[in-house]
Design a protein around this motif. Structure first.
Motif, PDB file in Angstrom:
ATOM      1  N   HIS A 192       0.824  -1.202   0.000  1.00 16.74           N
ATOM      2  CA  HIS A 192       0.000   0.000   0.000  1.00 16.74           C
ATOM      3  C   HIS A 192       0.863   1.260   0.000  1.00 16.74           C
ATOM      4  CE1 HIS A 192      -4.044   1.470   0.072  1.00 16.74           C
ATOM      5  NE2 HIS A 192      -3.818   2.270   1.094  1.00 16.74           N
ATOM      6  N   ALA A 193       1.742   1.317  -0.987  1.00 18.32           N
ATOM      7  CA  ALA A 193       2.661   2.440  -1.090  1.00 18.32           C
ATOM      8  C   ALA A 193       2.584   3.061  -2.482  1.00 18.32           C
ATOM      9  CB  ALA A 193       4.092   1.984  -0.808  1.00 18.32           C
ATOM     10  N   ARG A 194       2.955   4.325  -2.560  1.00 20.99           N
ATOM     11  CA  ARG A 194       2.995   4.999  -3.857  1.00 20.99           C
ATOM     12  C   ARG A 194       4.208   4.546  -4.666  1.00 20.99           C
ATOM     13  NH1 ARG A 194       1.906   8.765   0.093  1.00 20.99           N
ATOM     14  NH2 ARG A 194      -0.201   9.658   0.059  1.00 20.99           N
ATOM     15  N   GLU A 195       5.278   4.203  -3.956  1.00 22.97           N
ATOM     16  CA  GLU A 195       6.522   3.761  -4.598  1.00 22.97           C
ATOM     17  C   GLU A 195       6.941   2.431  -3.994  1.00 22.97           C
ATOM     18  OE1 GLU A 195       8.361   8.305  -4.975  1.00 22.97           O
ATOM     19  OE2 GLU A 195       8.944   6.974  -3.327  1.00 22.97           O
ATOM     20  N   VAL A 196       7.364   1.496  -4.838  1.00 23.52           N
ATOM     21  CA  VAL A 196       7.761   0.170  -4.356  1.00 23.52           C
ATOM     22  C   VAL A 196       9.062  -0.241  -5.015  1.00 23.52           C
ATOM     23  CG1 VAL A 196       7.188  -2.291  -4.401  1.00 23.52           C
ATOM     24  CG2 VAL A 196       5.434  -0.620  -3.807  1.00 23.52           C
ATOM     25  N   VAL A 197       9.966  -0.762  -4.212  1.00 19.62           N
ATOM     26  CA  VAL A 197      11.185  -1.394  -4.713  1.00 19.62           C
ATOM     27  C   VAL A 197      10.975  -2.901  -4.617  1.00 19.62           C
ATOM     28  CG1 VAL A 197      13.674  -1.639  -4.466  1.00 19.62           C
ATOM     29  CG2 VAL A 197      12.580   0.539  -3.905  1.00 19.62           C
ATOM     30  N   LEU A 198      11.097  -3.592  -5.740  1.00 15.85           N
ATOM     31  CA  LEU A 198      10.828  -5.032  -5.799  1.00 15.85           C
ATOM     32  C   LEU A 198      12.135  -5.799  -5.892  1.00 15.85           C
ATOM     33  CD1 LEU A 198       8.849  -7.404  -6.060  1.00 15.85           C
ATOM     34  CD2 LEU A 198       8.685  -6.916  -8.509  1.00 15.85           C
ATOM     35  N   LEU A 199      12.336  -6.737  -4.955  1.00 15.36           N
ATOM     36  CA  LEU A 199      13.548  -7.563  -4.894  1.00 15.36           C
ATOM     37  C   LEU A 199      13.162  -9.026  -5.110  1.00 15.36           C
ATOM     38  CD1 LEU A 199      15.128  -6.001  -1.659  1.00 15.36           C
ATOM     39  CD2 LEU A 199      15.606  -5.354  -4.025  1.00 15.36           C
ATOM     40  N   PRO A 200      13.342  -9.592  -6.326  1.00 14.07           N
ATOM     41  CA  PRO A 200      12.950 -10.989  -6.558  1.00 14.07           C
ATOM     42  C   PRO A 200      13.870 -11.999  -5.892  1.00 14.07           C
ATOM     43  CG  PRO A 200      13.936 -10.039  -8.533  1.00 14.07           C
ATOM     44  CD  PRO A 200      13.768  -8.913  -7.562  1.00 14.07           C
ATOM     45  N   ASN A 201      15.171 -11.649  -5.721  1.00 10.78           N
ATOM     46  CA  ASN A 201      16.123 -12.488  -4.986  1.00 10.78           C
ATOM     47  C   ASN A 201      16.294 -13.892  -5.549  1.00 10.78           C
ATOM     48  OD1 ASN A 201      16.545 -10.343  -3.261  1.00 10.78           O
ATOM     49  ND2 ASN A 201      15.096 -11.051  -1.738  1.00 10.78           N
ATOM     50  N   ASP A 202      16.032 -14.058  -6.843  1.00  9.51           N
ATOM     51  CA  ASP A 202      16.197 -15.351  -7.500  1.00  9.51           C
ATOM     52  C   ASP A 202      16.263 -15.085  -9.005  1.00  9.51           C
ATOM     53  OD1 ASP A 202      15.528 -17.924  -8.812  1.00  9.51           O
ATOM     54  OD2 ASP A 202      15.204 -18.628  -6.763  1.00  9.51           O
ATOM     55  N   ALA A 203      17.302 -15.612  -9.651  1.00  7.91           N
ATOM     56  CA  ALA A 203      17.483 -15.335 -11.075  1.00  7.91           C
ATOM     57  C   ALA A 203      16.330 -15.857 -11.910  1.00  7.91           C
ATOM     58  CB  ALA A 203      18.805 -15.948 -11.555  1.00  7.91           C
ATOM     59  N   SER A 204      15.719 -16.972 -11.488  1.00  9.19           N
ATOM     60  CA  SER A 204      14.641 -17.568 -12.278  1.00  9.19           C
ATOM     61  C   SER A 204      13.349 -16.763 -12.219  1.00  9.19           C
ATOM     62  CB  SER A 204      14.369 -18.997 -11.801  1.00  9.19           C
ATOM     63  OG  SER A 204      13.836 -19.001 -10.488  1.00  9.19           O
ATOM     64  N   LEU A 205      13.272 -15.770 -11.327  1.00  7.12           N
ATOM     65  CA  LEU A 205      12.051 -14.983 -11.177  1.00  7.12           C
ATOM     66  C   LEU A 205      12.095 -13.661 -11.930  1.00  7.12           C
ATOM     67  CD1 LEU A 205      11.276 -15.445  -7.361  1.00  7.12           C
ATOM     68  CD2 LEU A 205      10.192 -16.592  -9.291  1.00  7.12           C
ATOM     69  N   ARG A 206      13.115 -13.444 -12.765  1.00  3.55           N
ATOM     70  CA  ARG A 206      13.258 -12.132 -13.389  1.00  3.55           C
ATOM     71  C   ARG A 206      12.059 -11.797 -14.285  1.00  3.55           C
ATOM     72  NH1 ARG A 206      16.621 -15.704 -15.844  1.00  3.55           N
ATOM     73  NH2 ARG A 206      16.679 -15.785 -18.136  1.00  3.55           N
ATOM     74  N   HIS A 207      11.587 -12.779 -15.072  1.00  5.43           N
ATOM     75  CA  HIS A 207      10.451 -12.503 -15.949  1.00  5.43           C
ATOM     76  C   HIS A 207       9.157 -12.354 -15.145  1.00  5.43           C
ATOM     77  CE1 HIS A 207      12.970 -13.027 -19.375  1.00  5.43           C
ATOM     78  NE2 HIS A 207      13.183 -14.311 -19.160  1.00  5.43           N
ATOM     79  N   THR A 208       8.996 -13.190 -14.130  1.00  3.97           N
ATOM     80  CA  THR A 208       7.812 -13.101 -13.276  1.00  3.97           C
ATOM     81  C   THR A 208       7.754 -11.752 -12.578  1.00  3.97           C
ATOM     82  OG1 THR A 208       7.869 -15.498 -12.900  1.00  3.97           O
ATOM     83  CG2 THR A 208       6.611 -14.173 -11.333  1.00  3.97           C
ATOM     84  N   ALA A 209       8.893 -11.313 -12.043  1.00  2.41           N
ATOM     85  CA  ALA A 209       8.944 -10.024 -11.349  1.00  2.41           C
ATOM     86  C   ALA A 209       8.694  -8.870 -12.314  1.00  2.41           C
ATOM     87  CB  ALA A 209      10.297  -9.859 -10.657  1.00  2.41           C
TER      88      ALA A 209
END
Length: 524
Positions: free
Chosen positions: A351-368
């Motif tokens: 619930h924020a106006r700005e978000v930093v997203l950290l997938p922390n897994d190389a296989s999640l790059r497309h999903t993220a």
């Protein structure tokens, strides 16, 4: 149909449902007007596509392509474990029926028939004018066609979809076709394109009345059960038969799909606890999701914060650590990567106006990336930092300053993550070639920045060698994350090694890194 065609089908189906998700959500009035059928079908298809990609990834190092039966089973299993909502659960059963026939060398018409039959059997009280009707029509048309079975199946499904308002009064009043059937038509269109190389002509936008489109996106008005309950269940056939009877008495919209000991259970009830308790009596329920249809309207909206961090994290220990640091967390379970919808849900929870997203897994790059794009479309400013390991995420979170300008904060977090080399460990399952030479089954593999760097027979010795390799190019801080089943003595041995050999280097150790890997090492 071959394995590559199934892979293409999954990819095209995901694209089609992604394009049409909002339209399908808007016409969702049955069985509950909660405006999420398109999203649920998309998330179900996404899980199926991820499972298929995992099969192909496992064959990349070998010389043979995966077998059609293996890919079909993976598609059906992925849909089963990721099924969302009523229509998503039925789609999973349809795919299971197709996999059963096509995987055994059957023809497409027979596969569509088996899929339609299994889907009807899974629904406690089948209703005409729904996705079940569209599936039946596709099978009927395919069986009747002398040639060009796929186009015939699509055409039959389209005609049946257009007729759904005449079969279901709630659709007729709203002036729309069935949302689940509309999603199934998109999946069948993707199959036609995957096999024949050309997409069929898709139907135009559904003629939903403006008033309905506004209402369909809202939670239900209390005219039915209050909760949707979904869970995966490990149980035998007899226990599931008893479970069906009990849940049927508790609520409606009951769909139970699966087999071979693993089931996906979906039901609408007023007593969510009783529905879960019934699952406990039948076997082992997990990945339990309970949604209150009216919760969003009943809860006053809280004020948005300016900035938040969303991180995918393995293990309870790291979940608690990142949560204490203020991050909104998404658990990463072995063999169960989060779908983009789960990341979007976490961004919404932040619930924020700005978000930093950290997938922390190389296989999640497309999903993220897909989740970030969807969140941006909803008005959230999202920065995706492509962290490839939890230790990079920890480094980024450590320098996060919500009071800085957004761009400056993202640059600082990106720099901290990029300056962190990472290592993890795995046990070889079979003899194979690696970048460090040939490994045998049972060998411990030490991977640095994703590549096998050390092959050993003992975790401690391999970890010491990996640590020395990483520190040979310098470093100021070593971060150790212990897996759930790793003794504390391993950390003590590694900490002592750093103290004795690298006087200017500090060490931090965290426990509870999950079961995916026994040890993570970060060097900053």
């Amino acid at each position: 149909m071959d394995a590559e065609a199934v892979r293409t089908w999954c990819s095209l189906a995901l694209e089609a449902l992604g394009r049409e998700r909002e339209e399908i959500d808007a016409i969702n009035v049955y069985p509950v007007a909660d405006g999420d059928t398109g999203t649920n079908l998309y998330l179900t298809a996404e899980s199926a596509a991820q499972a298929v990609e995992a099969v192909f990834a496992a064959h990349e190092t070998g010389r043979s392509a995966p077998a059609l039966a293996d890919v079909m089973r993976a598609m059906a299993h992925g849909a089963l474990i990721g099924a969302r909502g009523n229509s998503g659960t039925i789609l999973a059963q349809l795919l299971r029926g197709m996999a059963e026939r096509i995987g055994a060398g059957g023809h497409l018409a027979g596969a569509l028939r088996r899929a339609a039959e299994m889907a009807r059997e899974a629904v406690a009280h089948p209703v005409e004018g729904t996705i079940l009707t569209v599936a039946d029509a596709a099978a009927d048309a395919a069986e009747s066609a002398p040639t060009d079975t796929l186009h015939a199946a699509y055409a039959g499904a389209r005609v049946a979809l257009d007729a759904t308002p005449h079969q279901l009064a709630v659709l007729d009043r709203a002036g729309v076709v069935d949302a689940g059937g509309r999603g199934l038509l998109a999946v069948l269109g993707a199959l036609v394109e995957a096999v024949c190389g050309e997409a069929p002509v898709a139907p135009g936008p559904s003629a939903a009345r403006p008033a309905l489109q506004a209402r369909a996106a809202e939670p239900c008005d209390g005219g039915g059960p209050a909760f949707e309950v979904i869970y995966l269940l490990e149980a035998d056939d007899e226990a599931v038969a008893r479970l069906r009877t009990r849940l049927d008495g508790l609520g409606d919209s009951l769909v139970v799909v699966g087999g071979d000991g693993l089931w996906n259970v979906h039901v609408h009830v007023d007593d969510a606890g009783a529905a879960v308790e019934a699952g406990v009596e039948a076997g082992r329920p997990y990945r339990i999701r309970i949604t209150h249809f009216g919760s969003e309207s009943a809860t006053p909206p809280r004020e948005q914060v300016q900035r938040a961090v969303v991180a995918v994290v393995p293990g309870e220990g790291l979940l608690a650590l990142c949560g204490q640091a203020g991050a909104t967390t998404v658990p990463l379970r072995p063999g169960e990567p989060p779908a983009s919808g789960e990341l979007v849900d976490a961004i919404r929870r932040a619930h924020a106006r700005e978000v930093v997203l950290l997938p922390n897994d190389a296989s999640l790059r497309h999903t993220a990336a897909a989740a970030a794009e969807q969140a941006r479309a909803e008005g959230v400013r999202v920065a995706l930092i492509p962290t490839r390991s939890a230790v990079q995420g920890i480094a980024a979170l450590a320098v996060h300053e919500p009071d800085r300008r957004f761009d400056e904060d993202v640059v600082a977090m990106s720099a901290a993550a990029g300056a962190t080399r990472y290592a993890d460990f795995a046990v070889a399952e079979r003899q194979s070639w690696t970048s460090a030479g040939v490994c045998q089954a049972g060998d411990v593999l030490g991977l640095i920045d994703g590549d096998v760097a050390v092959i050993g027979s003992d975790l401690t010795d391999t970890a010491l060698t990996v640590l020395d390799r990483m520190l040979s190019s310098g470093g100021e801080l070593v971060t150790l994350v212990l897996g759930d089943d790793v003794p504390e003595s391993l950390a003590a041995r590694l900490e002592a090694h750093v103290r004795e050999g690298y006087l200017a280097v500090d060490t931090l150790t965290y426990e509870g890194g999950g079961r995916g890997t026994p040890l993570l090492i970060g060097v900053e």
